[in-house]
Write a protein that holds these residues in place. Structure first.
Motif, PDB file in Angstrom:
ATOM      1  N   MET A  95      51.434 114.834  87.996  1.00 49.09           N
ATOM      2  CA  MET A  95      51.347 114.791  86.542  1.00 49.09           C
ATOM      3  C   MET A  95      51.845 116.083  85.907  1.00 49.09           C
ATOM      4  SD  MET A  95      47.700 112.885  85.960  1.00 49.09           S
ATOM      5  CE  MET A  95      48.057 112.543  84.237  1.00 49.09           C
ATOM      6  N   PHE A  96      52.223 117.063  86.749  1.00 46.72           N
ATOM      7  CA  PHE A  96      52.690 118.349  86.232  1.00 46.72           C
ATOM      8  C   PHE A  96      54.107 118.621  86.701  1.00 46.72           C
ATOM      9  CE2 PHE A  96      48.066 118.692  86.513  1.00 46.72           C
ATOM     10  CZ  PHE A  96      47.741 119.209  85.277  1.00 46.72           C
ATOM     11  N   ASN A  97      54.917 119.179  85.809  1.00 49.66           N
ATOM     12  CA  ASN A  97      56.229 119.664  86.176  1.00 49.66           C
ATOM     13  C   ASN A  97      56.140 121.145  86.524  1.00 49.66           C
ATOM     14  OD1 ASN A  97      57.548 117.183  85.561  1.00 49.66           O
ATOM     15  ND2 ASN A  97      57.459 117.704  83.378  1.00 49.66           N
ATOM     16  N   ARG A  98      57.127 121.618  87.262  1.00 49.46           N
ATOM     17  CA  ARG A  98      57.157 123.039  87.594  1.00 49.46           C
ATOM     18  C   ARG A  98      57.263 123.838  86.292  1.00 49.46           C
ATOM     19  NH1 ARG A  98      57.809 126.427  91.884  1.00 49.46           N
ATOM     20  NH2 ARG A  98      58.949 128.361  91.500  1.00 49.46           N
ATOM     21  N   SER A  99      56.293 124.705  86.059  1.00 50.40           N
ATOM     22  CA  SER A  99      56.183 125.377  84.770  1.00 50.40           C
ATOM     23  C   SER A  99      55.237 126.558  84.893  1.00 50.40           C
ATOM     24  CB  SER A  99      55.688 124.393  83.693  1.00 50.40           C
ATOM     25  OG  SER A  99      54.491 123.750  84.119  1.00 50.40           O
ATOM     26  N   SER A 100      54.886 127.148  83.753  1.00 50.31           N
ATOM     27  CA  SER A 100      54.007 128.325  83.788  1.00 50.31           C
ATOM     28  C   SER A 100      53.294 128.481  82.456  1.00 50.31           C
ATOM     29  CB  SER A 100      54.809 129.589  84.110  1.00 50.31           C
ATOM     30  OG  SER A 100      55.844 129.780  83.163  1.00 50.31           O
ATOM     31  N   GLY A 101      52.324 129.401  82.435  1.00 49.72           N
ATOM     32  CA  GLY A 101      51.558 129.618  81.217  1.00 49.72           C
ATOM     33  C   GLY A 101      50.837 130.954  81.230  1.00 49.72           C
ATOM     34  N   ILE A 102      50.134 131.211  80.152  1.00 49.78           N
ATOM     35  CA  ILE A 102      49.397 132.464  79.994  1.00 49.78           C
ATOM     36  C   ILE A 102      47.933 132.152  79.717  1.00 49.78           C
ATOM     37  CG2 ILE A 102      49.132 134.559  78.585  1.00 49.78           C
ATOM     38  CD1 ILE A 102      52.119 134.550  78.130  1.00 49.78           C
ATOM     39  N   LEU A 103      47.061 132.878  80.382  1.00 50.03           N
ATOM     40  CA  LEU A 103      45.614 132.763  80.199  1.00 50.03           C
ATOM     41  C   LEU A 103      45.141 133.855  79.251  1.00 50.03           C
ATOM     42  CD1 LEU A 103      42.676 131.934  80.861  1.00 50.03           C
ATOM     43  CD2 LEU A 103      42.874 133.267  82.986  1.00 50.03           C
ATOM     44  N   MET A 104      44.636 133.443  78.101  1.00 47.31           N
ATOM     45  CA  MET A 104      44.020 134.386  77.168  1.00 47.31           C
ATOM     46  C   MET A 104      43.087 133.613  76.240  1.00 47.31           C
ATOM     47  SD  MET A 104      45.495 137.292  74.545  1.00 47.31           S
ATOM     48  CE  MET A 104      46.112 136.154  73.328  1.00 47.31           C
ATOM     49  N   HIS A 105      41.859 134.070  76.140  1.00 43.05           N
ATOM     50  CA  HIS A 105      40.896 133.374  75.291  1.00 43.05           C
ATOM     51  C   HIS A 105      41.176 133.661  73.819  1.00 43.05           C
ATOM     52  CE1 HIS A 105      37.537 130.925  74.646  1.00 43.05           C
ATOM     53  NE2 HIS A 105      36.633 131.845  74.408  1.00 43.05           N
ATOM     54  N   ILE A 106      40.767 132.733  72.959  1.00 47.83           N
ATOM     55  CA  ILE A 106      40.936 132.892  71.515  1.00 47.83           C
ATOM     56  C   ILE A 106      40.307 134.199  71.029  1.00 47.83           C
ATOM     57  CG2 ILE A 106      40.228 131.985  69.260  1.00 47.83           C
ATOM     58  CD1 ILE A 106      42.368 130.278  70.333  1.00 47.83           C
ATOM     59  N   THR A 107      39.147 134.543  71.577  1.00 46.76           N
ATOM     60  CA  THR A 107      38.435 135.740  71.123  1.00 46.76           C
ATOM     61  C   THR A 107      39.247 137.012  71.314  1.00 46.76           C
ATOM     62  OG1 THR A 107      37.350 135.981  73.281  1.00 46.76           O
ATOM     63  CG2 THR A 107      36.165 134.726  71.590  1.00 46.76           C
ATOM     64  N   SER A 108      40.237 136.982  72.198  1.00 48.83           N
ATOM     65  CA  SER A 108      41.009 138.183  72.523  1.00 48.83           C
ATOM     66  C   SER A 108      42.165 138.438  71.563  1.00 48.83           C
ATOM     67  CB  SER A 108      41.554 138.089  73.949  1.00 48.83           C
ATOM     68  OG  SER A 108      40.502 138.053  74.893  1.00 48.83           O
ATOM     69  N   LEU A 109      42.401 137.538  70.642  1.00 50.13           N
ATOM     70  CA  LEU A 109      43.480 137.751  69.674  1.00 50.13           C
ATOM     71  C   LEU A 109      43.112 138.867  68.703  1.00 50.13           C
ATOM     72  CD1 LEU A 109      44.247 134.007  68.891  1.00 50.13           C
ATOM     73  CD2 LEU A 109      45.840 135.612  69.984  1.00 50.13           C
ATOM     74  N   PRO A 110      44.088 139.619  68.226  1.00 49.20           N
ATOM     75  CA  PRO A 110      43.805 140.677  67.241  1.00 49.20           C
ATOM     76  C   PRO A 110      43.706 140.100  65.832  1.00 49.20           C
ATOM     77  CG  PRO A 110      46.140 140.654  67.747  1.00 49.20           C
ATOM     78  CD  PRO A 110      45.509 139.597  68.621  1.00 49.20           C
ATOM     79  N   ASN A 111      42.898 140.685  65.007  1.00 48.76           N
ATOM     80  CA  ASN A 111      42.858 140.447  63.557  1.00 48.76           C
ATOM     81  C   ASN A 111      41.811 141.378  62.954  1.00 48.76           C
ATOM     82  OD1 ASN A 111      40.317 139.312  63.883  1.00 48.76           O
ATOM     83  ND2 ASN A 111      41.029 137.198  63.751  1.00 48.76           N
ATOM     84  N   LYS A 112      41.485 141.195  61.668  1.00 46.68           N
ATOM     85  CA  LYS A 112      40.546 142.081  60.985  1.00 46.68           C
ATOM     86  C   LYS A 112      39.135 141.512  60.922  1.00 46.68           C
ATOM     87  CE  LYS A 112      44.161 144.138  58.087  1.00 46.68           C
ATOM     88  NZ  LYS A 112      44.633 144.378  56.692  1.00 46.68           N
ATOM     89  N   GLN A 113      38.878 140.413  61.635  1.00 54.19           N
ATOM     90  CA  GLN A 113      37.567 139.766  61.574  1.00 54.19           C
ATOM     91  C   GLN A 113      36.686 140.094  62.786  1.00 54.19           C
ATOM     92  OE1 GLN A 113      38.015 135.536  60.583  1.00 54.19           O
ATOM     93  NE2 GLN A 113      39.957 136.028  59.588  1.00 54.19           N
ATOM     94  N   GLY A 114      37.104 141.074  63.584  1.00 46.70           N
ATOM     95  CA  GLY A 114      36.281 141.511  64.698  1.00 46.70           C
ATOM     96  C   GLY A 114      36.379 140.662  65.941  1.00 46.70           C
ATOM     97  N   ILE A 115      37.037 139.511  65.846  1.00 49.18           N
ATOM     98  CA  ILE A 115      37.148 138.581  66.966  1.00 49.18           C
ATOM     99  C   ILE A 115      38.355 137.684  66.714  1.00 49.18           C
ATOM    100  CG2 ILE A 115      35.678 136.803  65.897  1.00 49.18           C
ATOM    101  CD1 ILE A 115      34.483 136.264  68.678  1.00 49.18           C
ATOM    102  N   GLY A 116      39.028 137.253  67.767  1.00 49.02           N
ATOM    103  CA  GLY A 116      40.140 136.336  67.611  1.00 49.02           C
ATOM    104  C   GLY A 116      39.690 135.009  67.036  1.00 49.02           C
ATOM    105  N   THR A 117      40.548 134.377  66.244  1.00 51.64           N
ATOM    106  CA  THR A 117      40.207 133.142  65.550  1.00 51.64           C
ATOM    107  C   THR A 117      41.368 132.156  65.618  1.00 51.64           C
ATOM    108  OG1 THR A 117      41.094 133.753  63.389  1.00 51.64           O
ATOM    109  CG2 THR A 117      38.859 134.522  63.916  1.00 51.64           C
ATOM    110  N   PHE A 118      41.190 131.024  64.931  1.00 54.75           N
ATOM    111  CA  PHE A 118      42.231 130.011  64.837  1.00 54.75           C
ATOM    112  C   PHE A 118      43.216 130.307  63.699  1.00 54.75           C
ATOM    113  CE2 PHE A 118      38.658 126.980  66.285  1.00 54.75           C
ATOM    114  CZ  PHE A 118      38.865 127.309  67.617  1.00 54.75           C
ATOM    115  N   GLY A 119      43.293 131.539  63.290  1.00 55.79           N
ATOM    116  CA  GLY A 119      44.131 131.908  62.157  1.00 55.79           C
ATOM    117  C   GLY A 119      45.551 132.269  62.532  1.00 55.79           C
ATOM    118  N   LYS A 120      46.193 133.065  61.686  1.00 54.30           N
ATOM    119  CA  LYS A 120      47.612 133.392  61.810  1.00 54.30           C
ATOM    120  C   LYS A 120      47.971 133.936  63.184  1.00 54.30           C
ATOM    121  CE  LYS A 120      51.249 136.335  59.829  1.00 54.30           C
ATOM    122  NZ  LYS A 120      51.606 136.909  61.137  1.00 54.30           N
ATOM    123  N   GLU A 121      47.111 134.786  63.735  1.00 52.57           N
ATOM    124  CA  GLU A 121      47.426 135.413  65.027  1.00 52.57           C
ATOM    125  C   GLU A 121      47.496 134.380  66.153  1.00 52.57           C
ATOM    126  OE1 GLU A 121      45.989 138.331  62.186  1.00 52.57           O
ATOM    127  OE2 GLU A 121      45.132 136.440  62.919  1.00 52.57           O
TER     128      GLU A 121
END
Length: 494
Positions: free
Chosen positions: A1-27
């Motif tokens: 069910m998967f093709n040869r490919s790749s990806g990146i592991l990073m939680h939403i909380t690790s995104l930068p912004n001014k709200q103290g925690i990563g969010t579903f926003g612009k970043e």
């Protein structure tokens, strides 16, 4: 069910912004753009449920609900539910590289309550529809959260007995008493799901699939256990008879005591695994692919007596094996699943994983034991696997070189032909990307070459975990091109 490919592991909380925690926003949208530019097919996340004590996404207050700290407040400001003045004097934490969960939780919850006070009537139709679509879990969850806050955030095991044991009269009275508070928790769940789905649609349109993650167990202090006590091995007072963990091994003389209640698999079997089917269905409404944590526990799990202080006196107990996954497949069809098959594996576990057909996991950092040959060396891989430089439970690659025995380091350098000119972290990524594994994944920290200060989690520890955040400006065009070129070189572009 998967093709040869790749990806990146990073939680939403690790995104930068001014709200103290990563969010579903612009970043988050910017990160999707970065993934597309760098030729990646997947964005892998940790669980996105509401977190409790210790801030671990693997100990969620609900397996169905979302973590409201991930809601983007700027979006609410654009919709007129918050104003610039509302942010004045707010303290989300003064460090941009880590999350201060206490401050973020206090400030964001206060602002979300403010937004709700301005939205209650205008969003009524949408919220009514949302309740109807999610009523199988939402009503119990919102009551659970209302009662939790009414009891100073204590575990439901410490609530008054009538509520703890869900006596009918007490539950109905609580619904009346806390009706307004339940509506607030409904509103924030509605906003969470709305923002998440908009982000996921954007990712999918740009060729990026979202990989989610569900733990095999749910937390004892969760609405899941409180509202469905019959589905867990609890005594007449709703206390766990036995709990989860791992046996003693070379890493821990007393094993790992996780403390999650064990499922009443016999009853679940009699019910056709209905609860699990609904759990999986809800998860795939959020994600394209799901990694199931501790997959071996479905074959056999380590059961520890309730109240034990260590995992030493546990025992292996047979799990549901393929009966569960056959039931899920019959109801939901073929699903894209990653089976987390790390740790102590028997032949029975290997046969079970093979019977499922799901790809397992290979972690490159586990490969270089200088004392013995390892199944995690790339030349031993089968095609049907996801290859990781490291997971959220591992050190970063650069941290691994700081904290690992020299013999293992020498073996890695020799095997992967690592050079300082290339960068050891890039050599590790090359080792994963060049392997035969169908999908290769690396943590964002490894692409950035960060050391052990950027480690996401140290298992079996509390404090200092789950906090890492990426600095603004690190997603450069130069980095995207370097990732793209390696992805193209090893045939992982889709």
């Amino acid at each position: 069910m998967f093709n040869r490919s790749s990806g990146i592991l990073m939680h939403i909380t690790s995104l930068p912004n001014k709200q103290g925690i990563g969010t579903f926003g612009k970043e988050a949208y910017d990160f999707v753009d970065f993934l597309k530019k760098s030729g990646q097919s997947y964005w892998q996340l940790l669980p996105i449920g509401p977190t409790g004590y210790g801030d671990s996404p693997y100990q969620s207050l609900s397996t169905f609900a979302g973590n409201i700290l991930l809601i983007d407040l700027e979006v609410l400001k654009e919709k007129g539910l918050l104003t610039e003045e509302d942010f004045s004097g707010r303290d989300f934490g003064n460090q941009t590289d880590v999350v201060d969960f206490t401050k973020v939780n206090n400030e964001k919850t206060a602002l979300l309550r403010l937004a709700y006070s301005r939205a209650e009537k205008s969003y009524k139709r949408e919220m009514d529809t949302f309740v109807e679509e999610h009523k199988s879990w939402l009503i119990d969850y919102t009551l659970f959260m209302a009662l939790k806050h009414d009891n100073d955030l204590r575990s439901w095991q410490e609530w008054p007995k009538a509520l703890r044991t869900r006596q009918a009269d007490a539950i109905e009275a609580a619904k009346v008493q806390h009706e307004s508070e339940m509506k607030f928790w409904t509103f924030v769940q509605y906003i969470f799901f709305k923002q998440w789905h908009e982000l996921k649609v954007y990712a999918n349109k740009n060729g990026v699939e979202m990989i989610g993650d569900i733990p095999i167990y749910v937390a004892e202090d969760s609405s899941d256990v409180w509202s469905n006590p019959e589905l867990f091995l609890l005594d007449e007072d709703n206390r766990p008879v036995c709990v989860s963990g791992c046996p003693p091994d070379a890493f821990s003389a007393t094993g790992q005591l996780w403390g999650n209640p064990i499922y009443n698999w016999d009853l679940m079997d009699q019910q056709g695994y209905k609860w699990w089917i609904e759990r999986i269905r809800a998860t795939y409404e959020l994600f394209d692919v799901v990694r199931i944590d501790h997959f071996r526990g479905f074959e056999s799990y380590w059961s520890i007596p309730g109240g034990a202080e260590t995992a030493v006196n546990g025992e292996w107990v047979k799990g549901p094996e393929m009966k569960l996954f056959d039931a899920i497949k019959e109801e939901l069809g073929e699903l894209k699943v990653i089976a987390e098959d790390l740790g102590f594996l028997t032949q029975e576990v290997a046969d079970f994983k093979d019977a499922s057909g799901y790809p397992g996991m290979k972690v490159l950092e586990f490969a270089f034991d200088s004392k013995e040959e390892s199944d995690y060396l790339p030349h031993n891989y089968e095609t049907n696997c996801f290859v990781y430089t490291g997971t959220h439970d591992n050190d970063t690659v650069q941290g691994w070189f700081i904290n690992t025995d020299q013999g293992d380091i020498d073996k890695a350098i020799d095997y992967l032909k690592l050079t300082k000119e290339e960068g050891y972290h890039w050599g590790f990524i090359r080792g994963a990307w060049s392997s035969v594994g169908v999908v290769a994944v690396a943590q964002m920290q490894d692409f950035l070459g960060l050391d052990d200060k950027a480690r996401m989690n140290i298992p079996s520890t509390i404090g200092g975990n789950w906090e890492w955040r990426m600095a603004p400006g690190q997603l450069t065009d130069e980095l995207a091109k370097k990732i793209y070129d390696m992805t193209k070189l090893y045939g992982r572009l889709c």
